[in-house]
Scaffold this active site. Structure first.
Site, PDB file in Angstrom:
ATOM      1  N   GLY A   1       0.827  -1.212   0.000  1.00  0.00           N
ATOM      2  CA  GLY A   1       0.000   0.000   0.000  1.00  0.00           C
ATOM      3  C   GLY A   1       0.855   1.253   0.000  1.00  0.00           C
ATOM      4  O   GLY A   1       2.077   1.198  -0.169  1.00  0.00           O
TER       5      GLY A   1
ATOM      6  N   ASP B   1       0.095  -8.691   2.034  1.00  0.00           N
ATOM      7  CA  ASP B   1      -0.898  -7.791   1.443  1.00  0.00           C
ATOM      8  C   ASP B   1      -1.780  -8.628   0.534  1.00  0.00           C
ATOM      9  O   ASP B   1      -1.259  -9.490  -0.188  1.00  0.00           O
ATOM     10  CB  ASP B   1      -0.160  -6.704   0.631  1.00  0.00           C
TER      11      ASP B   1
ATOM     12  N   ASP C   1      -4.810 -12.108   3.163  1.00  0.00           N
ATOM     13  CA  ASP C   1      -5.729 -11.188   3.840  1.00  0.00           C
ATOM     14  C   ASP C   1      -5.449 -11.315   5.344  1.00  0.00           C
ATOM     15  O   ASP C   1      -5.494 -12.432   5.888  1.00  0.00           O
ATOM     16  CB  ASP C   1      -7.162 -11.646   3.500  1.00  0.00           C
ATOM     17  N   VAL C   2      -5.173 -10.198   6.002  1.00  0.00           N
ATOM     18  CA  VAL C   2      -4.852 -10.290   7.444  1.00  0.00           C
ATOM     19  C   VAL C   2      -6.042 -10.799   8.269  1.00  0.00           C
ATOM     20  O   VAL C   2      -5.879 -11.187   9.421  1.00  0.00           O
ATOM     21  CB  VAL C   2      -4.340  -8.954   8.042  1.00  0.00           C
TER      22      VAL C   2
ATOM     23  N   SER D   1      -3.556   7.153  13.763  1.00  0.00           N
ATOM     24  CA  SER D   1      -3.889   8.349  12.989  1.00  0.00           C
ATOM     25  C   SER D   1      -4.271   9.482  13.921  1.00  0.00           C
ATOM     26  O   SER D   1      -4.762   9.256  15.035  1.00  0.00           O
ATOM     27  CB  SER D   1      -5.085   7.998  12.094  1.00  0.00           C
TER      28      SER D   1
ATOM     29  N   TYR E   1     -14.127   4.997  10.772  1.00  0.00           N
ATOM     30  CA  TYR E   1     -12.688   4.805  10.512  1.00  0.00           C
ATOM     31  C   TYR E   1     -11.879   5.267  11.731  1.00  0.00           C
ATOM     32  O   TYR E   1     -11.020   4.545  12.238  1.00  0.00           O
ATOM     33  CB  TYR E   1     -12.268   5.596   9.258  1.00  0.00           C
TER      34      TYR E   1
ATOM     35  N   LYS F   1      -9.428   3.206  14.769  1.00  0.00           N
ATOM     36  CA  LYS F   1      -8.071   3.538  15.231  1.00  0.00           C
ATOM     37  C   LYS F   1      -8.071   3.725  16.753  1.00  0.00           C
ATOM     38  O   LYS F   1      -7.139   3.295  17.432  1.00  0.00           O
ATOM     39  CB  LYS F   1      -7.548   4.794  14.522  1.00  0.00           C
TER      40      LYS F   1
ATOM     41  N   THR G   1     -14.351  18.949  -5.702  1.00  0.00           N
ATOM     42  CA  THR G   1     -15.329  19.552  -4.793  1.00  0.00           C
ATOM     43  C   THR G   1     -14.627  19.786  -3.465  1.00  0.00           C
ATOM     44  O   THR G   1     -14.094  18.844  -2.866  1.00  0.00           O
ATOM     45  CB  THR G   1     -16.529  18.601  -4.577  1.00  0.00           C
TER      46      THR G   1
ATOM     47  N   ARG H   1      -5.282  20.943   7.494  1.00  0.00           N
ATOM     48  CA  ARG H   1      -4.636  19.681   7.869  1.00  0.00           C
ATOM     49  C   ARG H   1      -3.123  19.868   7.928  1.00  0.00           C
ATOM     50  O   ARG H   1      -2.585  20.797   7.349  1.00  0.00           O
ATOM     51  CB  ARG H   1      -4.920  18.595   6.810  1.00  0.00           C
TER      52      ARG H   1
END
Ligand code: UD1
Length: 350
Positions: free
Chosen positions: A21, A42, A69-70, A135, A161, A165, A228, A243
């Site tokens: 990734g 991965d 796949d984990v 994150s 999401y 985390k 957008t 950010r």
């Protein structure tokens, strides 16, 4: 081609889940440059084989790759049986804030089960050093101050999401407290952007991109007609969200430094939380302007509604990363724009 700056010291095997990734692939390169032997796990559901050949081009090495796949515990166990891992860096997870609001179960199932399976194997195979891809999203929407330290109050996550985390960090902490042998660093990165300066690896979103930088570069190259902007009336410098954009090369380096730091710790039962950012905030409009200046391409944009789950403004206090890991960002957002644009132009011609 071999990088002349490679350090030749010998280090052990490191499992990198999600190593094909975006952040994972840059971390694999950084691990090799620092003498480690990464093993990529991965399933390529959100990554591409061409990234694996990009890693080979940069490092001159064939990296062991396990298409797993984990969430598949048994296959993962076989990988742990095959290699004497000295550490695990766990990236494999879904990461789009907006999508997680629409499909929470997809996020909880994949991100939590994947983490549990990885940790279960770490315990069974006595792998003691664990770096988690966390994150800044764990801070939720910061109250009053927009600069967050690792001690800032954790607000309720703004999205499923973000919640995966937060829950992930709690699972790791509970496990470290129960198993004296496990040591963990949770890297709370802000917004990783850019690409390897060689343009052999970079962000390769499958389908429509959700993150700002690939949206901007795809608009610059003509794949997307218009951007957008998610909200223009926020209480920020120009009304758009702010950010802390940090170059993916710096983020990769932080993982290697975190692993190195863990290996040096003789204490048992360590769990640390470290912000990885530049300490500077950039608005969406500023990011678009940086891109226009650097690329010479005009970006079409329209002002849209705020995106559900989005935080308005957040950036990092990075004192702890410097103190603990001797890490700080070396690249600027302009470097990241240049590298992301070089990468976008390269993949257009592939
Ligand atoms: C979030 C997390 C970040 C995580 C990332 C993974 C927060 C505060 N940050 O980043 O830690 O690494 O997800 O994906 O939760 N934008 C637009 N138009 C677009 C796309 C984005 O205006 O088409 C804006 C967003 O509103 C946001 C900024 O650009 O203000 C960055 O968005 P994005 O790149 O998606 O990342 P975050 O959601 O900030």
């Amino acid at each position: 081609m071999n990088n002349p700056n490679f350090v030749s010291m010998k280090k052990g095997h490191v499992l990198v889940s999600g190593g094909a990734g975006y952040i994972g692939s840059h971390t694999v390169v950084s691990l090799i440059e620092n003498g480690y032997h990464p093993v990529i796990v991965d399933d390529l559901r959100n990554a591409h084989e061409k990234i694996l050949s990009g890693i080979k081009k940069i490092t001159g090495k064939e990296i062991p790759f396990e298409k797993i796949d984990v969430c598949d515990l048994n296959s993962l166990k076989k990988t742990f049986e095959r290699y004497p891992f000295e550490g695990v860096i766990h990236f494999a997870a879904y990461k789009a804030v907006g999508e997680s609001v629409e499909s929470p179960l997809k996020y909880y199932k994949n991100n939590i089960i994947g983490l549990l399976n990885i940790l279960e194997n770490c315990i069974s195979f006595n792998v003691q050093n664990f770096v988690f891809s966390s994150s800044c999203t764990v801070y939720g929407e910061p109250k009053d101050v927009k600069v967050v330290t690792e001690n800032s109050t954790i607000q309720k996550a703004n999205s499923p999401y973000g919640n995966t985390k937060q829950i992930g960090e709690e699972i790791i902490s509970d496990l470290v407290n129960s198993k004296k042998s496990l040591k963990a660093v949770n890297l709370r990165y802000f917004n990783p952007v850019g690409a390897h300066p060689s343009a052999n690896i970079g962000e390769l979103p499958i389908g429509k991109p959700a993150n700002l930088f690939p949206v901007i570069t795809q608009c610059g190259i003509g794949k997307i007609e218009k951007i957008t902007i998610f909200g223009g009336n926020h209480d920020t410098i120009d009304g758009t969200c702010v950010r802390d954009y940090v170059h993916v090369m710096d983020v990769a380096d932080a993982h290697v430094k975190a692993l190195n730091w863990l290996e040096k710790q003789e204490r048992d039962s360590i769990v640390e939380y470290i912000n990885i950012g530049t300490g500077k905030g950039t608005s969406v409009l500023e990011a678009i302007r940086f891109f226009e200046d650097i690329s010479g391409q005009k970006i079409n944009w329209e002002m849209g509604k705020p995106r559900p789950g989005d935080v308005v403004e957040i950036y990092a206090d990075v004192t702890k990363a410097k103190k603990l890991l001797n890490w700080e960002a070396k690249y600027t957002i302009k470097d990241a724009v240049k590298d992301a644009w070089r990468w976008e132009k390269k993949i257009k011609n592939d």
